[in-house]
Write a protein that holds these residues in place. Structure first.
Motif: not given
Length: 332
Positions: A238-262
């Motif tokens: 999505d970054i390569q394709e031109g996204a301006d924001f990245l959503i991680v969904k859901p949040a609470l059970s995926y905090l590790d993924i959120m940190r990875d994406v950040k």
């Protein structure tokens, strides 16, 4: 005999003011994006059974709700539409007089500075409840892209500040970016649902959006909750394709993924505090099992600590009100 030296970490916890002084992660009203469900008809405001405090609004009652949101200091909303008519290709998703398109125009006319984000998907608008075109029982990726582009362009034309595609078709960001640019909306950003898992936490939302699949499930296009590296592949695409924001969904059970994406990206990361996460706390608080304010604030702070810059949450009005109350108490 001299006492052995040790660190006194409690020195920085001794008072409310001291704790505020050294607090590393802070939750603000500017972080919040409030989801709204708009429906056709008149004089219609009805609570979603599985989501206490969340309502469907017809357009004639929408202005009062938007006024309240703005008065609390919330600066961003995301709109979801629930149409009366559904068909196999989700025609009302990209109709110029579709429910979301009408709502966007109405909100922007009254509150031009409010950031209006349009959820861009087909599932609420299809009679089968899937996020794309069905052919021989299969969700067709490439055929679906053209309809998603039409939806995004119609929403941008109506005045949406941000397009938020949530469908998880491969190539959806690239296609929508190209379509928006061709239509003259090169300055309209895309808030991509870049990392969206096939989660059990979506149940109440499907009640609110009337979008439960009529057959099968969404596991062929939403992600397996067991996978971590796949999230990074999705985000990179999505970054390569031109996204301006990245959503991680859901949040609470995926905090590790959120940190990875950040850690992976310099783009703003958005946590979607989804319906199931909302309803669990509401149910527990109603039974006196948890303190709602303390639990919600701790939960949302954990999302920011994990790397979220913004949070889509049904608690936005509550949180904004709590922040306002804390500010007011501090003045007296």
């Amino acid at each position: 005999m001299s006492q052995q030296a040790f660190n006194r970490h409690r020195r920085l916890r001794g008072s409310h003011s001291m704790r505020n002084l050294v607090r590393e992660t802070k939750l603000s009203k500017e972080d919040l994006i409030y989801p709204l469900f708009v429906v056709e008809g008149q004089n219609y405001k009805k609570e979603v059974p599985s989501m206490p405090g969340v309502f469907h609004y017809s357009l004639d009652l929408l202005d009062d709700e938007i006024d309240k949101i703005v008065s609390l200091g919330i600066e961003s909303i995301i709109l979801f539409g629930v149409p009366k008519h559904k068909d196999d290709v989700g025609t009302q998703a990209y109709a110029e007089e579709g429910i979301v398109q009408q709502a966007i125009r109405q909100v922007k006319a009254n509150h031009p500075h409010l950031v209006v984000i349009a959820d861009t998907c087909l599932c609420q608008y299809t009679d089968h409840g899937h996020c794309g075109v069905i052919q021989d029982g299969t969700i067709e990726n490439d055929q679906s892209l053209s309809l998603l582009v039409k939806t995004a362009v119609s929403q941008a034309r109506a005045g949406a500040d941000v397009i938020a595609p949530s469908n998880m078709m491969d190539g959806f960001v690239a296609s929508i970016r190209h379509g928006l640019d061709e239509a003259g909306f090169s300055n309209t950003p895309i808030m991509s649902y870049a990392v969206k898992y096939a989660s059990a936490f979506y149940g109440p939302f499907r009640d609110a959006a009337h979008s439960t699949p009529q057959f099968g499930d969404r596991k062929t296009y939403q992600m397996d909750p067991a996978n971590r590296m796949e999230a990074l592949r999705e985000a990179r695409s999505d970054i390569q394709e031109g996204a301006d924001f990245l959503i991680v969904k859901p949040a609470l059970s995926y905090l590790d993924i959120m940190r990875d994406v950040k850690n992976e990206s310099l783009l703003p990361v958005v946590a979607y505090n989804v319906s199931g996460e909302y309803s669990m706390i509401k149910a527990a608080a109603a039974n006196g099992w948890v303190d709602e304010k303390e639990t919600v604030q701790e939960k949302l702070t954990s999302m920011k600590r994990a790397g979220a810059d913004l949070i889509i949450t049904y608690f936005a009005k509550d949180v904004a009100n709590w922040i306002n109350e804390d500010i007011e108490r501090g003045r007296h």
